[in-house]
Design a protein around this motif. Sequence first.
Motif, PDB file in Angstrom:
ATOM      1  N   ILE A  36       8.580   7.661   4.306  1.00 39.47           N
ATOM      2  CA  ILE A  36       8.523   6.253   4.726  1.00 39.47           C
ATOM      3  C   ILE A  36       8.903   5.308   3.583  1.00 39.47           C
ATOM      4  O   ILE A  36       9.895   4.589   3.655  1.00 39.47           O
ATOM      5  CB  ILE A  36       7.119   5.881   5.264  1.00 39.47           C
ATOM      6  CG1 ILE A  36       6.667   6.817   6.380  1.00 39.47           C
ATOM      7  CG2 ILE A  36       7.096   4.413   5.707  1.00 39.47           C
ATOM      8  CD1 ILE A  36       7.522   6.814   7.618  1.00 39.47           C
ATOM      9  N   ILE A  37       8.114   5.292   2.537  1.00 42.96           N
ATOM     10  CA  ILE A  37       8.288   4.280   1.485  1.00 42.96           C
ATOM     11  C   ILE A  37       9.616   4.442   0.744  1.00 42.96           C
ATOM     12  O   ILE A  37      10.401   3.497   0.657  1.00 42.96           O
ATOM     13  CB  ILE A  37       7.096   4.296   0.498  1.00 42.96           C
ATOM     14  CG1 ILE A  37       5.808   3.903   1.231  1.00 42.96           C
ATOM     15  CG2 ILE A  37       7.360   3.353  -0.673  1.00 42.96           C
ATOM     16  CD1 ILE A  37       4.544   4.029   0.408  1.00 42.96           C
ATOM     17  N   LYS A  46      16.220  -1.583  -2.947  1.00 37.28           N
ATOM     18  CA  LYS A  46      15.139  -2.079  -3.799  1.00 37.28           C
ATOM     19  C   LYS A  46      14.319  -0.966  -4.424  1.00 37.28           C
ATOM     20  O   LYS A  46      13.235  -1.201  -4.942  1.00 37.28           O
ATOM     21  CB  LYS A  46      14.188  -2.976  -2.978  1.00 37.28           C
ATOM     22  CG  LYS A  46      14.858  -4.115  -2.254  1.00 37.28           C
ATOM     23  CD  LYS A  46      15.431  -5.117  -3.216  1.00 37.28           C
ATOM     24  CE  LYS A  46      16.047  -6.286  -2.460  1.00 37.28           C
ATOM     25  NZ  LYS A  46      16.688  -7.234  -3.353  1.00 37.28           N
ATOM     26  N   TYR A  47      14.830   0.270  -4.393  1.00 38.71           N
ATOM     27  CA  TYR A  47      14.016   1.380  -4.871  1.00 38.71           C
ATOM     28  C   TYR A  47      13.798   1.345  -6.377  1.00 38.71           C
ATOM     29  O   TYR A  47      14.707   1.113  -7.158  1.00 38.71           O
ATOM     30  CB  TYR A  47      14.611   2.748  -4.515  1.00 38.71           C
ATOM     31  CG  TYR A  47      13.699   3.835  -5.017  1.00 38.71           C
ATOM     32  CD1 TYR A  47      12.556   4.162  -4.317  1.00 38.71           C
ATOM     33  CD2 TYR A  47      13.925   4.444  -6.243  1.00 38.71           C
ATOM     34  CE1 TYR A  47      11.668   5.090  -4.814  1.00 38.71           C
ATOM     35  CE2 TYR A  47      13.047   5.379  -6.749  1.00 38.71           C
ATOM     36  CZ  TYR A  47      11.915   5.695  -6.033  1.00 38.71           C
ATOM     37  OH  TYR A  47      11.022   6.603  -6.545  1.00 38.71           O
ATOM     38  N   SER A  48      12.555   1.609  -6.752  1.00 35.35           N
ATOM     39  CA  SER A  48      12.160   1.929  -8.122  1.00 35.35           C
ATOM     40  C   SER A  48      10.846   2.692  -8.015  1.00 35.35           C
ATOM     41  O   SER A  48      10.146   2.602  -6.996  1.00 35.35           O
ATOM     42  CB  SER A  48      11.977   0.667  -8.977  1.00 35.35           C
ATOM     43  OG  SER A  48      10.840  -0.059  -8.559  1.00 35.35           O
ATOM     44  N   ASP A  49      10.506   3.434  -9.054  1.00 31.52           N
ATOM     45  CA  ASP A  49       9.216   4.127  -9.045  1.00 31.52           C
ATOM     46  C   ASP A  49       8.077   3.121  -8.917  1.00 31.52           C
ATOM     47  O   ASP A  49       7.105   3.366  -8.202  1.00 31.52           O
ATOM     48  CB  ASP A  49       9.033   4.940 -10.330  1.00 31.52           C
ATOM     49  CG  ASP A  49       9.904   6.188 -10.372  1.00 31.52           C
ATOM     50  OD1 ASP A  49      10.338   6.656  -9.299  1.00 31.52           O
ATOM     51  OD2 ASP A  49      10.145   6.687 -11.488  1.00 31.52           O
ATOM     52  N   ALA A  50       8.216   1.992  -9.605  1.00 28.39           N
ATOM     53  CA  ALA A  50       7.172   0.966  -9.560  1.00 28.39           C
ATOM     54  C   ALA A  50       6.993   0.420  -8.147  1.00 28.39           C
ATOM     55  O   ALA A  50       5.862   0.267  -7.671  1.00 28.39           O
ATOM     56  CB  ALA A  50       7.502  -0.166 -10.527  1.00 28.39           C
ATOM     57  N   ASP A  88      20.741 -11.580   3.729  1.00 24.53           N
ATOM     58  CA  ASP A  88      21.132 -10.177   3.596  1.00 24.53           C
ATOM     59  C   ASP A  88      19.926  -9.253   3.723  1.00 24.53           C
ATOM     60  O   ASP A  88      19.965  -8.253   4.449  1.00 24.53           O
ATOM     61  CB  ASP A  88      21.848  -9.930   2.266  1.00 24.53           C
ATOM     62  CG  ASP A  88      23.207 -10.597   2.203  1.00 24.53           C
ATOM     63  OD1 ASP A  88      23.773 -10.898   3.277  1.00 24.53           O
ATOM     64  OD2 ASP A  88      23.702 -10.819   1.085  1.00 24.53           O
ATOM     65  N   LEU A  89      18.845  -9.607   3.038  1.00 26.37           N
ATOM     66  CA  LEU A  89      17.619  -8.818   3.131  1.00 26.37           C
ATOM     67  C   LEU A  89      17.042  -8.905   4.545  1.00 26.37           C
ATOM     68  O   LEU A  89      16.631  -7.889   5.115  1.00 26.37           O
ATOM     69  CB  LEU A  89      16.585  -9.293   2.101  1.00 26.37           C
ATOM     70  CG  LEU A  89      15.257  -8.546   2.087  1.00 26.37           C
ATOM     71  CD1 LEU A  89      15.465  -7.053   1.821  1.00 26.37           C
ATOM     72  CD2 LEU A  89      14.318  -9.163   1.058  1.00 26.37           C
ATOM     73  N   ALA A  90      17.041 -10.086   5.123  1.00 26.87           N
ATOM     74  CA  ALA A  90      16.529 -10.258   6.489  1.00 26.87           C
ATOM     75  C   ALA A  90      17.305  -9.392   7.473  1.00 26.87           C
ATOM     76  O   ALA A  90      16.717  -8.756   8.359  1.00 26.87           O
ATOM     77  CB  ALA A  90      16.603 -11.724   6.894  1.00 26.87           C
ATOM     78  N   SER A  91      18.605  -9.341   7.322  1.00 26.04           N
ATOM     79  CA  SER A  91      19.436  -8.545   8.214  1.00 26.04           C
ATOM     80  C   SER A  91      19.114  -7.061   8.075  1.00 26.04           C
ATOM     81  O   SER A  91      19.030  -6.332   9.067  1.00 26.04           O
ATOM     82  CB  SER A  91      20.911  -8.796   7.913  1.00 26.04           C
ATOM     83  OG  SER A  91      21.731  -7.997   8.727  1.00 26.04           O
ATOM     84  N   ALA A 125       9.062  -2.438   4.844  1.00 31.36           N
ATOM     85  CA  ALA A 125      10.010  -3.470   4.406  1.00 31.36           C
ATOM     86  C   ALA A 125       9.341  -4.838   4.395  1.00 31.36           C
ATOM     87  O   ALA A 125       9.544  -5.634   3.465  1.00 31.36           O
ATOM     88  CB  ALA A 125      11.233  -3.479   5.317  1.00 31.36           C
ATOM     89  N   ILE A 126       8.530  -5.123   5.392  1.00 31.51           N
ATOM     90  CA  ILE A 126       7.818  -6.402   5.429  1.00 31.51           C
ATOM     91  C   ILE A 126       6.785  -6.456   4.303  1.00 31.51           C
ATOM     92  O   ILE A 126       6.637  -7.485   3.632  1.00 31.51           O
ATOM     93  CB  ILE A 126       7.166  -6.631   6.810  1.00 31.51           C
ATOM     94  CG1 ILE A 126       8.238  -6.847   7.877  1.00 31.51           C
ATOM     95  CG2 ILE A 126       6.192  -7.805   6.773  1.00 31.51           C
ATOM     96  CD1 ILE A 126       9.098  -8.097   7.690  1.00 31.51           C
ATOM     97  N   ALA A 127       6.085  -5.362   4.065  1.00 29.51           N
ATOM     98  CA  ALA A 127       5.103  -5.333   2.976  1.00 29.51           C
ATOM     99  C   ALA A 127       5.774  -5.614   1.634  1.00 29.51           C
ATOM    100  O   ALA A 127       5.240  -6.352   0.795  1.00 29.51           O
ATOM    101  CB  ALA A 127       4.384  -3.987   2.937  1.00 29.51           C
ATOM    102  N   TRP A 128       6.956  -5.044   1.414  1.00 32.44           N
ATOM    103  CA  TRP A 128       7.680  -5.299   0.174  1.00 32.44           C
ATOM    104  C   TRP A 128       8.075  -6.774   0.081  1.00 32.44           C
ATOM    105  O   TRP A 128       7.949  -7.397  -0.971  1.00 32.44           O
ATOM    106  CB  TRP A 128       8.890  -4.393   0.044  1.00 32.44           C
ATOM    107  CG  TRP A 128       9.608  -4.588  -1.252  1.00 32.44           C
ATOM    108  CD1 TRP A 128      10.864  -5.052  -1.431  1.00 32.44           C
ATOM    109  CD2 TRP A 128       9.073  -4.357  -2.557  1.00 32.44           C
ATOM    110  NE1 TRP A 128      11.165  -5.109  -2.776  1.00 32.44           N
ATOM    111  CE2 TRP A 128      10.067  -4.698  -3.490  1.00 32.44           C
ATOM    112  CE3 TRP A 128       7.853  -3.895  -3.028  1.00 32.44           C
ATOM    113  CZ2 TRP A 128       9.881  -4.588  -4.861  1.00 32.44           C
ATOM    114  CZ3 TRP A 128       7.666  -3.783  -4.400  1.00 32.44           C
ATOM    115  CH2 TRP A 128       8.672  -4.124  -5.292  1.00 32.44           C
TER     116      TRP A 128
END
Length: 126
Positions: free
Chosen positions: A12-13, A22-26, A71-74, A102-105
């Motif tokens: 999921i995450i 937007k991936y990073s370990d953090a 762009d992110l919203a799309s 995605a919303i949580a991020w």
Amino acid sequence: MELTSRELRETIIRPTLVYLGKYSDAAENILAAIARLHHQNPRATNSEALYPIDAYLHQKVWDQHLAFAPDLASRIRGLASQREFLNNPHSELTTNLCYATAIAWSVYLAYPQVRTRTINAAPAKA
């Protein structure tokens, strides 16, 4: 059915953050921690949801943040169900874990005060 922490991260995450670019370990660690804290203290908001996001916060992040990040919203809207999102967008927070992630991020990025409130709401360890 409950997901293990590893399953949540791997199915999921991580894929959601990669999809959003937007991936990073953090970022992965932050979302996993938010989900874990909510699971331990679900009474704060929608207890069925993976993350502590209610209808008000969901609407607010769309109106005040994502509306100005097209762009992110799309990309996020692309994760939502075509029909159900139009009928009952808030149900996506409980039925669509990638969309909820995605919303949580987005909430995490847009509202620093929510970060603090979520962390402070965590139950004290004995």
